[in-house]
Design a protein around this motif. Structure first.
Motif, PDB file in Angstrom:
ATOM      1  N   GLY A  55       3.613  10.488   7.472  1.00  0.00           N
ATOM      2  CA  GLY A  55       4.089   9.171   7.080  1.00  0.00           C
ATOM      3  C   GLY A  55       4.008   8.196   8.245  1.00  0.00           C
ATOM      4  N   ARG A  56       4.148   6.906   7.927  1.00  0.00           N
ATOM      5  CA  ARG A  56       4.097   5.870   8.965  1.00  0.00           C
ATOM      6  C   ARG A  56       5.493   5.306   9.235  1.00  0.00           C
ATOM      7  NH1 ARG A  56      -0.386   4.163   5.651  1.00  0.00           N
ATOM      8  NH2 ARG A  56       0.814   2.376   4.914  1.00  0.00           N
ATOM      9  N   GLY A  57       6.490   6.154   9.211  1.00  0.00           N
ATOM     10  CA  GLY A  57       7.860   5.708   9.424  1.00  0.00           C
ATOM     11  C   GLY A  57       8.639   5.689   8.125  1.00  0.00           C
ATOM     12  N   ASP A  58       9.965   5.787   8.231  1.00  0.00           N
ATOM     13  CA  ASP A  58      10.789   5.829   7.027  1.00  0.00           C
ATOM     14  C   ASP A  58      11.373   4.456   6.710  1.00  0.00           C
ATOM     15  OD1 ASP A  58      13.479   5.532   8.299  1.00  0.00           O
ATOM     16  OD2 ASP A  58      13.026   7.481   9.167  1.00  0.00           O
ATOM     17  N   LEU A  59      11.916   4.347   5.511  1.00  0.00           N
ATOM     18  CA  LEU A  59      12.438   3.064   5.042  1.00  0.00           C
ATOM     19  C   LEU A  59      13.608   2.587   5.894  1.00  0.00           C
ATOM     20  CD1 LEU A  59      12.489   0.766   2.973  1.00  0.00           C
ATOM     21  CD2 LEU A  59      13.893   2.233   1.494  1.00  0.00           C
ATOM     22  N   MET A  60      14.479   3.488   6.315  1.00  0.00           N
ATOM     23  CA  MET A  60      15.620   3.076   7.127  1.00  0.00           C
ATOM     24  C   MET A  60      15.159   2.431   8.427  1.00  0.00           C
ATOM     25  SD  MET A  60      18.786   2.634   7.542  1.00  0.00           S
ATOM     26  CE  MET A  60      19.700   3.604   6.345  1.00  0.00           C
ATOM     27  N   HIS A  61      14.117   2.990   9.035  1.00  0.00           N
ATOM     28  CA  HIS A  61      13.590   2.423  10.276  1.00  0.00           C
ATOM     29  C   HIS A  61      13.135   0.982  10.048  1.00  0.00           C
ATOM     30  CE1 HIS A  61      11.792   2.411  14.258  1.00  0.00           C
ATOM     31  NE2 HIS A  61      10.659   1.981  13.744  1.00  0.00           N
ATOM     32  N   LYS A  62      12.458   0.737   8.930  1.00  0.00           N
ATOM     33  CA  LYS A  62      12.008  -0.626   8.628  1.00  0.00           C
ATOM     34  C   LYS A  62      13.190  -1.562   8.405  1.00  0.00           C
ATOM     35  CE  LYS A  62       7.275  -0.503   7.106  1.00  0.00           C
ATOM     36  NZ  LYS A  62       6.293  -1.277   6.315  1.00  0.00           N
ATOM     37  N   LEU A  63      14.198  -1.075   7.684  1.00  0.00           N
ATOM     38  CA  LEU A  63      15.360  -1.917   7.409  1.00  0.00           C
ATOM     39  C   LEU A  63      16.102  -2.254   8.695  1.00  0.00           C
ATOM     40  CD1 LEU A  63      16.718  -0.192   4.168  1.00  0.00           C
ATOM     41  CD2 LEU A  63      15.295  -2.249   4.346  1.00  0.00           C
ATOM     42  N   GLU A  64      16.196  -1.285   9.600  1.00  0.00           N
ATOM     43  CA  GLU A  64      16.873  -1.528  10.876  1.00  0.00           C
ATOM     44  C   GLU A  64      16.105  -2.530  11.736  1.00  0.00           C
ATOM     45  OE1 GLU A  64      19.179   2.766  11.426  1.00  0.00           O
ATOM     46  OE2 GLU A  64      17.234   2.434  12.388  1.00  0.00           O
ATOM     47  N   GLU A  65      14.795  -2.629  11.505  1.00  0.00           N
ATOM     48  CA  GLU A  65      13.983  -3.616  12.228  1.00  0.00           C
ATOM     49  C   GLU A  65      14.012  -4.980  11.547  1.00  0.00           C
ATOM     50  OE1 GLU A  65      10.083  -1.873  12.508  1.00  0.00           O
ATOM     51  OE2 GLU A  65      10.534  -0.997  14.468  1.00  0.00           O
ATOM     52  N   GLY A  66      14.753  -5.080  10.445  1.00  0.00           N
ATOM     53  CA  GLY A  66      14.855  -6.347   9.727  1.00  0.00           C
ATOM     54  C   GLY A  66      13.708  -6.602   8.772  1.00  0.00           C
ATOM     55  N   ILE A  67      12.937  -5.552   8.461  1.00  0.00           N
ATOM     56  CA  ILE A  67      11.794  -5.698   7.556  1.00  0.00           C
ATOM     57  C   ILE A  67      12.245  -5.317   6.147  1.00  0.00           C
ATOM     58  CG2 ILE A  67       9.423  -4.990   7.055  1.00  0.00           C
ATOM     59  CD1 ILE A  67       9.198  -4.180  10.034  1.00  0.00           C
ATOM     60  N   HIS A  68      12.542  -6.313   5.328  1.00  0.00           N
ATOM     61  CA  HIS A  68      12.920  -6.039   3.944  1.00  0.00           C
ATOM     62  C   HIS A  68      12.660  -7.278   3.103  1.00  0.00           C
ATOM     63  CE1 HIS A  68      16.728  -8.411   3.780  1.00  0.00           C
ATOM     64  NE2 HIS A  68      16.707  -8.213   5.075  1.00  0.00           N
ATOM     65  N   ASP A  69      12.186  -7.060   1.894  1.00  0.00           N
ATOM     66  CA  ASP A  69      11.979  -8.145   0.943  1.00  0.00           C
ATOM     67  C   ASP A  69      11.925  -7.546  -0.456  1.00  0.00           C
ATOM     68  OD1 ASP A  69       9.216  -7.308   0.347  1.00  0.00           O
ATOM     69  OD2 ASP A  69       8.729  -8.116   2.317  1.00  0.00           O
ATOM     70  N   THR A  70      11.945  -8.415  -1.451  1.00  0.00           N
ATOM     71  CA  THR A  70      11.995  -7.946  -2.834  1.00  0.00           C
ATOM     72  C   THR A  70      10.729  -7.192  -3.219  1.00  0.00           C
ATOM     73  OG1 THR A  70      13.439  -9.797  -3.422  1.00  0.00           O
ATOM     74  CG2 THR A  70      12.340  -8.665  -5.228  1.00  0.00           C
ATOM     75  N   ALA A  71       9.578  -7.638  -2.726  1.00  0.00           N
ATOM     76  CA  ALA A  71       8.317  -6.965  -3.069  1.00  0.00           C
ATOM     77  C   ALA A  71       8.310  -5.533  -2.543  1.00  0.00           C
ATOM     78  CB  ALA A  71       7.135  -7.749  -2.505  1.00  0.00           C
ATOM     79  N   GLN A  72       8.758  -5.342  -1.302  1.00  0.00           N
ATOM     80  CA  GLN A  72       8.827  -3.989  -0.739  1.00  0.00           C
ATOM     81  C   GLN A  72       9.824  -3.142  -1.520  1.00  0.00           C
ATOM     82  OE1 GLN A  72       8.970  -2.854   3.703  1.00  0.00           O
ATOM     83  NE2 GLN A  72      11.131  -2.810   3.140  1.00  0.00           N
ATOM     84  N   ALA A  73      10.988  -3.714  -1.839  1.00  0.00           N
ATOM     85  CA  ALA A  73      12.008  -2.976  -2.584  1.00  0.00           C
ATOM     86  C   ALA A  73      11.496  -2.574  -3.965  1.00  0.00           C
ATOM     87  CB  ALA A  73      13.273  -3.820  -2.705  1.00  0.00           C
ATOM     88  N   LYS A  74      10.691  -3.426  -4.583  1.00  0.00           N
ATOM     89  CA  LYS A  74      10.147  -3.099  -5.904  1.00  0.00           C
ATOM     90  C   LYS A  74       9.180  -1.921  -5.805  1.00  0.00           C
ATOM     91  CE  LYS A  74       9.364  -6.371  -8.884  1.00  0.00           C
ATOM     92  NZ  LYS A  74       8.798  -7.473  -9.712  1.00  0.00           N
ATOM     93  N   ARG A  75       8.356  -1.882  -4.750  1.00  0.00           N
ATOM     94  CA  ARG A  75       7.461  -0.734  -4.551  1.00  0.00           C
ATOM     95  C   ARG A  75       8.270   0.539  -4.330  1.00  0.00           C
ATOM     96  NH1 ARG A  75       4.548  -4.459  -1.488  1.00  0.00           N
ATOM     97  NH2 ARG A  75       5.471  -3.697   0.465  1.00  0.00           N
ATOM     98  N   VAL A  76       9.328   0.424  -3.517  1.00  0.00           N
ATOM     99  CA  VAL A  76      10.204   1.573  -3.286  1.00  0.00           C
ATOM    100  C   VAL A  76      10.754   2.078  -4.613  1.00  0.00           C
ATOM    101  CG1 VAL A  76      12.433   2.292  -2.325  1.00  0.00           C
ATOM    102  CG2 VAL A  76      10.844   0.955  -0.923  1.00  0.00           C
ATOM    103  N   ALA A  77      11.256   1.167  -5.436  1.00  0.00           N
ATOM    104  CA  ALA A  77      11.864   1.542  -6.712  1.00  0.00           C
ATOM    105  C   ALA A  77      10.857   2.234  -7.626  1.00  0.00           C
ATOM    106  CB  ALA A  77      12.438   0.307  -7.398  1.00  0.00           C
TER     107      ALA A  77
END
Length: 269
Positions: A89-111
């Protein structure tokens, strides 16, 4: 392992981390030039109770084929250890969130990826029991797109239609459903509660629980006291909030199935 000749020729590279039972290194399949994760598990660790559980996890993963579940490619035994070759993998979701990388489009892909994985797991009688951002890894999807794949099946458990009930006060507290804390028999719907908490974080980079004190946080979970951070949610698609609200409910039977989630108005493309 350097220069190993077999089904996979792997050159150990960058150290990625250390977990239960051993370390994980970056590897490369010399024949295909594919990057992989290589986990070393010592025989001494495998002989312990936790090590035996890890072996059961790997056996479980070997039986799965799904585009949004991390795959085990190969297990290689040497005299003193096992090498487990896994998808990288290229890093986990928590790592991205802790870096301030979050938006609705990313969350929709996650879902969409997560509910697809849970639909598959539940259909073959597996409850994950540890759905959380740390266990969602950013990878390449089946069409070359960014995808989020579910990993870490260390506490996953089998169930059947004839015996759907599960026991064990186990998991990551922030994502555990109320029925687990109550030491009740529970069902696969605990994964849907955890998915709701995960999506709350994916959309906001915040926790739904206002308390940091463990006892106060557990009480909030038991009574379903979600902290909605009104200003934050005012800027988010109300359909996304609607799905999260449907998942973080105390009654397990009221939580929508993964299939129903995939048909939710927020996720219909």
């Amino acid at each position: 392992m350097q220069g190993y000749h077999g089904t996979y020729e792997i050159q150990l590279g960058k150290f990625l981390g250390k977990g239960a039972g051993g370390q994980v290194n970056l590897g490369r399949n010399i024949q295909s030039n594919e990057s992989v994760a290589v986990k070393l598990m010592t025989k001494d660790y495998i002989d312990t109770e936790r090590g035996a559980a890890k072996i059961r996890e790997l056996q479980m993963l070997h039986t799965m084929t799904h585009p949004y579940i991390i795959s085990v490619i190969e297990s290689i035994e040497i005299p003193d250890a096992f090498y487990i070759i896994m998808e990288l993998g290229r890093g986990d979701l928590m790592h991205k969130l802790e870096e301030g990388i979050h938006d609705t489009a990313q969350a929709k892909r996650v879902a969409m990826n997560l509910f697809s994985a849970l639909e598959y797991l539940h259909s073959i009688g597996i409850c994950h029991r540890d759905v959380k951002p740390e266990n969602l890894l950013c990878c390449q999807g089946p069409r070359g797109e960014e995808a989020w794949k579910l990993g870490d099946f260390g506490i996953a458990i089998f169930f059947t239609e004839e015996d759907p009930y599960i026991t064990g006060n186990i998991g990551t507290p922030d994502y555990m459903a109320p029925e687990i804390f109550l030491d009740q028999k529970y069902t696969k719907e605990v994964d849907l509660w955890a998915a709701g908490v995960t999506l709350f974080s994916a959309l906001t980079a915040q926790s739904p629980w206002a308390h940091t004190n463990p006892q106060a946080k557990q009480h909030a979970i038991l009574i379903g006291e979600v902290s909605w951070h009104q200003e934050t949610w005012d800027a988010i698609d109300p359909n996304a909030k609607d799905l999260v609200e449907k998942l973080i409910v105390r009654d397990p039977q009221e939580r929508p199935s993964p299939e129903a989630c995939l048909r939710h108005k927020w996720l219909i493309v």
